[in-house]
Design an enzyme around this catalytic site. Structure first.
Site, PDB file in Angstrom:
ATOM      1  N   LYS B  95       0.921  -7.327   0.831  1.00 41.85           N
ATOM      2  CA  LYS B  95       1.366  -6.396  -0.231  1.00 41.85           C
ATOM      3  C   LYS B  95       3.133  -6.504  -0.156  1.00 41.85           C
ATOM      4  CE  LYS B  95       1.060  -1.419  -1.943  1.00 41.85           C
ATOM      5  NZ  LYS B  95       0.014  -0.206  -1.255  1.00 41.85           N
ATOM      6  N   SER B 175      -2.771   1.627  -4.753  1.00 39.66           N
ATOM      7  CA  SER B 175      -1.744   0.767  -5.172  1.00 39.66           C
ATOM      8  C   SER B 175      -1.589  -0.808  -4.615  1.00 39.66           C
ATOM      9  CB  SER B 175      -0.221   1.314  -4.722  1.00 39.66           C
ATOM     10  OG  SER B 175      -0.214   1.429  -3.422  1.00 39.66           O
ATOM     11  N   SER B 199      -4.609   4.161  -1.464  1.00 45.00           N
ATOM     12  CA  SER B 199      -4.137   2.916  -2.061  1.00 45.00           C
ATOM     13  C   SER B 199      -4.898   1.549  -1.349  1.00 45.00           C
ATOM     14  CB  SER B 199      -2.648   2.998  -1.880  1.00 45.00           C
ATOM     15  OG  SER B 199      -2.079   3.612  -2.871  1.00 45.00           O
TER      16      SER B 199
END
Lengths: 61, 490
Positions: B95, B175, B199
């Protein structure tokens, strides 16, 4: 008399030094009463009057 | 590629023409029996990304050459008898709020200083990335997120909009969006997400994969852009719980670079996977299933999942989780306070450089007083006392991960969606919580089941999740949309 949501949001935006467009300010004003109520509800959680927060200072980095 | 059959007969090889392995466990077996090379696997997954990523929006940056070099090194080492464990030669994604030595991170924002993660212009790996590389993993690139790991997509800022592989008009959940949709689409076999209020678990649920938010302090988060300092976790996202256990075994362990890191032993997570839930006491809160926000499919899928738990040997009892609203508020308000602290200077001078969803969510922090913040932290301690009482009687607590499947991207509103998401509660108390696939809605959208455990007892959560996955194949479901796109390109 309590300030309105718009008055509160206006003051807190100014205190934070942040300027937002009118439509975004209107969103904050609309959201504020429910948000404030959810924060106020935290004070109604049963706990010892002396309950410590989950914030423990340490003298070491 | 060696085909591994699960205990219920499902295979762990993709139905697409490239026949890539679906799990780290299957790929690791192929790398060791000679049916697969890391270079071949990386090339196949890069070829998939060539076809799918423009539609899916998984990557911010691909590091193809470096990945191929790392894969070639892994192949040489494995051929020479140097075996670093299950992640050796395995393609993973990172990420893009976690630093890597490959270059700058963006946090999918115009705001983040491009020098974040660098010293004198030289970028370095976050500790978790170092640990993955030391275990022989192959880093494929940096993955999309919501801006600073909060909110919903804002296409106006020039970053890719991640889309759900099971329905391109739908959101992935956030996210850790690129990690979620990329694992589901076979662009890599696992990856790092971060979880401040859900997330990891939400995109895992909505993309049909598994994701673990381990105990707060278990994995050092140094090298990660902060959102909520006291709520943030870096954790694994993979198809299977077994794969997530293999990743967490590498990621976990104390390090002083993170002040929140806790110095406790890391158990052998894979050894804990007994394949059974015999003796496990499971509490399930089904009260959510009666709420107005609950999709009709959720109740059926949840009750079907509970039947599997019983079949696997668990004793399942209905319970009511304490302080649900208050602990969820303590997470959202605490996160808003902590993130606003971080963003206040930039928000004063560059408000509109932030995406509107980020402004709306982080901006709430300016309306929280110091006393409110401290009270939220007192509620968290009261919540921990209540949790101790719950887990005195139960080893695992279940809820759905969310009450509704992925929403449409068009018209998406973060604040409207939050009440249907059942993840922030566990960030408030820092307990481990994992989402695993529990089936799909009639429209073919995946749904997740959330398993929470005692602090630092991820092993029991993995054990239950793995036992569930030995009896189901939801975690191996491939998106028909992705398979059609791959077939059309060949």
């Amino acid at each position: 008399m309590s300030p309105t949501a718009e008055e509160t949001v206006t003051v807190m935006l100014a205190a934070a030094g942040i300027t937002v467009p009118d439509d975004e300010k209107a969103e904050f004003v609309a959201a504020y009463p429910a948000f404030r109520a959810s924060l106020d509800a935290l004070y109604a959680v049963p706990m010892s009057h002396e309950e410590e927060p989950q914030l423990i200072f340490s003298p070491f980095v | 590629m060696t085909t591994i059959e699960t205990s219920i007969g499902a295979t762990t090889v993709s139905a697409a023409a490239d026949s890539i392995p679906l799990t780290i466990t299957a790929a690791a077996a192929g790398l060791r029996d000679g049916s697969l090379t890391s270079v071949g696997l990386v090339q196949a997954m890069q070829a998939r990304a060539d076809i799918l990523d423009g539609t899916l929006g998984s990557y911010i940056v691909r590091t193809d050459e470096a990945a191929l070099a790392a894969a070639a090194k892994a192949d040489r080492e494995l051929a020479a008898g140097i075996d670093k464990g299950l992640l050796h030669g395995i393609p993973l994604g990172i990420k893009d709020i976690i630093t890597t030595s490959d270059g700058p991170s963006t946090a999918q924002s115009l705001i983040l200083d491009p020098q974040f993660g660098s010293v004198d212009g030289k970028y370095s790996d976050a500790l978790v990335v170092t640990r993955l590389r030391d275990a022989g993993a192959v880093v494929m690139g940096k993955l999309t997120t919501m801006e600073y790991a909060i909110g919903t997509p804002d296409p106006s800022k020039g970053f890719p909009t991640p889309r759900n592989p099971f329905g391109l008009d739908y959101w992935t959940g956030g996210s850790s969006s690129g990690t979620g949709n990329g694992v589901a689409a076979g662009l890599f076999l696992g990856g790092l997400g971060t979880d401040t209020g859900g997330s990891i678990r939400l995109p895992a649920a909505w993309c049909g994969i598994s994701g673990m938010k381990q105990t707060f302090g278990r994995v050092p988060k140094s090298g990660c852009v902060p959102l909520g300092f006291s709520y943030d976790h870096i954790g694994p996202m993979t198809r299977s719980a077994r794969d997530a256990a293999a990743m967490l075994a590498v990621l976990a362990g104390h390090d002083e670079s993170d002040p929140a890191s806790v110095d406790v032993p890391v158990p052998d997570y894979l050894a804990a996977l007994t394949g059974t839930m015999e003796g496990l006491k499971v509490g399930v809160d089904v009260s959510f299933l009666d709420s107005a926000a609950c999709d009709p499919a959720t109740a059926g899928l949840t009750r079907a999942a509970l039947a599997v738990f019983v079949e696997a040997g668990a004793t399942v009892t209905e319970i009511k989780l304490p302080l649900w609203d208050e602990l969820s508020t303590a997470m959202m308000a605490g996160m808003a306070s902590e993130s606003f602290t971080y963003h206040r200077p930039d928000m004063q001078s560059r408000w509109t450089d932030y995406g509107r969803p980020t402004r709306k969510t982080v901006g709430l922090g300016m309306f929280i007083g110091a006393a409110d913040y401290v009270q939220a932290q007192r509620v968290r301690r009261a919540g921990l006392r209540a949790m101790e009482a719950v887990f005195a009687d139960y080893d695992i607590v279940l809820t759905p991960t969310s009450l509704a499947p992925a929403p449409l991207l068009d018209g998406l509103d973060f604040e409207e969606m939050v009440p249907s998401v059942l993840t922030p509660y566990w960030n408030s108390v820092g307990y481990p919580a994992m989402s695993i696939p529990m089936g799909q809605t009639a429209a073919g959208l995946p749904m997740g089941l959330q398993l929470a455990g005692r602090p630092f007892d991820e092993a029991t959560v993995f054990r239950a999740a793995d036992a569930f996955q030995l009896r189901t194949d939801h975690h191996l479901a491939e998106s028909p949309v992705m398979l059609d796109l791959l077939a059309a390109s060949s």
